[in-house]
Design an enzyme around this catalytic site. Structure first.
Site, PDB file in Angstrom:
ATOM      1  N   CYS A   1       0.828  -1.215   0.000  1.00 15.79           N
ATOM      2  CA  CYS A   1       0.000   0.000   0.000  1.00 15.79           C
ATOM      3  C   CYS A   1       0.863   1.266   0.000  1.00 15.79           C
ATOM      4  O   CYS A   1       1.379   1.646  -1.040  1.00 15.79           O
ATOM      5  CB  CYS A   1      -1.002  -0.047   1.145  1.00 15.79           C
ATOM      6  SG  CYS A   1      -2.455   0.957   0.773  1.00 15.79           S
TER       7      CYS A   1
ATOM      8  N   HIS B   1      -3.677  -4.946   0.284  1.00 16.38           N
ATOM      9  CA  HIS B   1      -3.049  -5.481   1.495  1.00 16.38           C
ATOM     10  C   HIS B   1      -3.105  -7.011   1.483  1.00 16.38           C
ATOM     11  O   HIS B   1      -4.105  -7.577   1.932  1.00 16.38           O
ATOM     12  CB  HIS B   1      -3.790  -4.973   2.735  1.00 16.38           C
ATOM     13  CG  HIS B   1      -3.572  -3.523   3.010  1.00 16.38           C
ATOM     14  ND1 HIS B   1      -2.586  -3.076   3.850  1.00 16.38           N
ATOM     15  CD2 HIS B   1      -4.215  -2.429   2.550  1.00 16.38           C
ATOM     16  CE1 HIS B   1      -2.620  -1.757   3.900  1.00 16.38           C
ATOM     17  NE2 HIS B   1      -3.602  -1.328   3.115  1.00 16.38           N
TER      18      HIS B   1
ATOM     19  N   GLU C   1      -1.737  -9.051   3.343  1.00 15.04           N
ATOM     20  CA  GLU C   1      -1.669  -9.653   4.685  1.00 15.04           C
ATOM     21  C   GLU C   1      -3.030 -10.081   5.227  1.00 15.04           C
ATOM     22  O   GLU C   1      -3.127 -10.994   6.036  1.00 15.04           O
ATOM     23  CB  GLU C   1      -0.991  -8.697   5.680  1.00 15.04           C
ATOM     24  CG  GLU C   1      -1.763  -7.432   6.053  1.00 15.04           C
ATOM     25  CD  GLU C   1      -1.469  -6.249   5.132  1.00 15.04           C
ATOM     26  OE1 GLU C   1      -1.104  -6.470   3.956  1.00 15.04           O
ATOM     27  OE2 GLU C   1      -1.624  -5.089   5.580  1.00 15.04           O
TER      28      GLU C   1
HETATM   29  N1  GLN Z   1      -1.772   6.621   2.752  1.00 17.85           N
HETATM   30  C1  GLN Z   1      -1.941   5.855   1.562  1.00 17.85           C
HETATM   31  C2  GLN Z   1      -3.300   6.089   0.927  1.00 17.85           C
HETATM   32  O1  GLN Z   1      -4.209   6.542   1.579  1.00 17.85           O
HETATM   33  C3  GLN Z   1      -1.708   4.399   1.803  1.00 17.85           C
HETATM   34  C4  GLN Z   1      -2.721   3.778   2.712  1.00 17.85           C
HETATM   35  C5  GLN Z   1      -2.259   2.490   3.298  1.00 17.85           C
HETATM   36  O2  GLN Z   1      -1.068   2.187   3.302  1.00 17.85           O
HETATM   37  N2  GLN Z   1      -3.170   1.732   3.848  1.00 17.85           N
HETATM   38  O3  GLN Z   1      -3.505   5.775  -0.206  1.00 17.85           O
END
Ligand code: GLN
Length: 562
Positions: free
Chosen positions: A382, A508, A510
């Site tokens: 992410c 994600h 995970e």
């Molecule tokens: N801050 C980034 C976004 O909002 C990544 C978010 C995250 O890593 N969950 O896109």
């Protein structure tokens, strides 16, 4: 008809109530019963999405985009099921519903009160969750500690459920800490006795007491817990320290927990089939090689802030016959002292997980650059994916001041920018791109080798994305976007084919990793880290996990209501 098992906690928080609840579920599941689980959180937030992971632990994202308490992740991992946003009930949701109803005039003429209106709504939601899951047994974990003011309406609601659903259909498990006093060398049961008394004062007599202690204790302490907790001697169980949490269901069942529950709930007595779970639990502790991973981020202090990432690393390591050692590195330190980046050479892999905001972001970019240039296996998730783009844009494409607009709103090269649908959104609760979305995996890529399929469904939680305008420039320098959204505009996976292992995902991975069924991205990362460490050539990833939890559960997605 569903039977309910309620778990409450005593003495203090973090006694592993979630793990005990999930273990009870497993114990019933291996006996062939269908189970699901609900977590009750007595805070006023409508969900965990707006809470600081450093204080409350990670925000766990469900298939349908719920931003949930991390215990839901524990349930999904232990029970290998997908839960929905309705499986996490908070005080905020309950009050919001009741107050909205009051405003609509649905309680016209009545004085709206905690009892009965709030308690009725709590019961309705629990029963609704049972109906939707259609399972034989629903586990309901009440968050917090008995004695907390916030928890009272929930305890009152489950007390009433005993009367409404009947004795044979409800069971109360109280999990409480039994501290060990170094000075006198003994276990003290008084705090447990008091928390059971507190529970009884509200009208709940536990059927089972699970004592959280350093080890399983017998003799006097057990007798005292039973006597003063007013339960059968056979109803006291111990949740001791274990090497891997996945051993806990086995440890509890060895003490007779499963048979006791079945007897008490009038369930048919069945022989448990532990074979596959035992193999999984053993694999978590048996690895003979060690793989050292540097997690570079900012919520580095509390291990729970990245609980699912930690677990996913363990699942993947166990699959590869190894154990993982995770070190947390604060990326702000890299900014203050760039020479400290050298420390990364001591690790077999560098992971930059999800995150928000500008603090520590430059340090993360520095860590990514260091991993890329020194060819240390790298996994970005992410924010880690987005910053890998920023690093590549700056140092390879030559866009010197490239950035994400989240970090620098005035950057001349916004290679990572707000998702178009995010513009104009001002409320922060539940408004990100959330939940499982299909990702198209491009042929002849590392992603395709790892996942072995054309479409995967992965969980998201973000507001920003790679700006499509910069994709061509980035691709022309050798970065491959090996995963795209169905319309082909949104980049979901990136890889650098000329590196040993350089892989990052906008989603994600995970959240879908489960013991025995590691997520393929984590598997690839750990496998590469192990091979690199052994001085072997790039692995061909010939044995990727094919049984991972890729399935998509739609749950009738609906627009989030705040
Ligand atoms: N801050 C980034 C976004 O909002 C990544 C978010 C995250 O890593 N969950 O896109």
């Amino acid at each position: 008809m569903t039977k309910y098992i309620f778990t409450t906690g005593g003495v203090l928080s973090s006694v592993g109530k979630g793990t005990v609840t999930a273990s009870v579920g497993k114990i019933l599941q291996v006996r062939g019963f269908s189970v699901s689980a609900v977590k009750i959180d007595p805070y006023l937030n409508c969900d965990a999405g707006t809470m600081n992971p450093y204080q409350h632990g990670e925000v766990y994202v469900t298939e349908d985009g719920g931003e949930m308490d991390l215990d839901l992740g524990t349930y999904e991992r232990f029970l290998d099921i997908n839960l929905s946003r309705e499986n996490n009930i908070t005080t905020g949701q309950i009050y919001l519903t009741v107050i909205e109803r009051e405003r609509k005039g649905e309680y016209l003429g009545q004085c709206v009160q905690i009892i009965p209106h709030i308690t009725t709504e709590i019961k309705r939601r629990i029963k609704e969750a049972a109906k939707r899951a259609g399972v034989e047994i629903l586990l309901v974990e009440v968050g917090g500690t008995v004695g907390d003011i916030e928890g009272l309406p929930f305890l009152e609601a489950i007390r009433q459920m005993r009367l409404e659903e009947g004795y044979m259909n409800t069971l109360f498990i109280h999990v409480a800490l039994v501290p060990y006093l170094e000075a006198t060398g003994e276990y003290k049961t008084k705090p447990v006795q008091h928390s059971v008394q507190e529970l009884r004062r509200i009208g709940i007599q536990p059927d089972i007491i699970v004592a959280r202690a350093r080890e399983a204790i017998s003799g006097e302490p057990r007798r005292k817990i039973a006597l003063f907790g007013s339960v059968d001697d056979r109803a006291v169980f111990f949740s001791p320290n274990v090497e891997s949490i996945y051993q806990l269901p086995l440890v509890l069942d060895e003490q007779g927990l499963g048979d006791f529950i079945c007897e008490r709930l009038g369930l048919p007595k069945r022989k448990p089939d532990w074979s596959s779970w035992e193999a999984i639990a053993n694999s978590m502790t048996k690895g003979d090689q060690v793989v050292r991973i540097a997690m570079c981020g900012k919520y580095a202090k509390l291990a729970d802030s990245y609980l699912s990432v930690n677990e996913a690393l363990k699942h993947a390591a166990a699959y590869c016959g190894a154990k993982v050692e995770i070190s947390w590195l604060e990326t702000e330190k890299f900014e203050q002292d760039p020479s400290s980046l050298k420390k990364l050479l001591e690790y077999d892999g560098v992971l930059v997980p999800g995150g928000f905001g500008s603090r520590g972001a430059e340090g993360k970019i520095m860590a990514i650059e260091f991993a890329r240039k020194n060819d240390i296996p790298f996994l970005g998730i992410c924010f880690g994916f987005q910053l890998a783009i920023v690093e590549f844009a700056r140092n390879v494409v030559g866009l010197e001041k490239a950035n994400s607009t989240e970090v620098d709103p005035d950057t001349p090269h916004p290679v990572v920018d707000l998702l178009p649908e995010q513009r104009g959104i001002s409320e922060l609760g539940g408004t990100m791109r959330l939940g499982a979305e299909p990702v198209l995996v491009m042929p002849n890529t590392l992603a395709h080798t790892l996942y072995g399929r054309e479409v995967i469904y992965e969980r998201h939680r973000h507001r920003y994305e790679v700006s499509p305008e910069y994709r061509e420039a980035i691709e022309s320098k050798g970065m491959v976007f090996s995963g795209l959204c169905v319309r082909g505009v949104r980049a979901e996976i990136l890889e650098l084919p000329d590196r040993y292992f350089f892989f990052a995902t906008q989603y994600h991975p995970e959240f879908k990793s489960r013991p025995g069924k590691p997520d393929p991205a984590f598997y690839g990362f750990i496998k590469a880290a192990l091979c690199k460490k052994a001085g072997k050539p790039k692995p061909d990833f010939s044995d990727p996990p094919r049984d991972y939890a890729a399935a998509y559960t739609a749950f009738g997605r609906r627009v989030q209501k705040r």
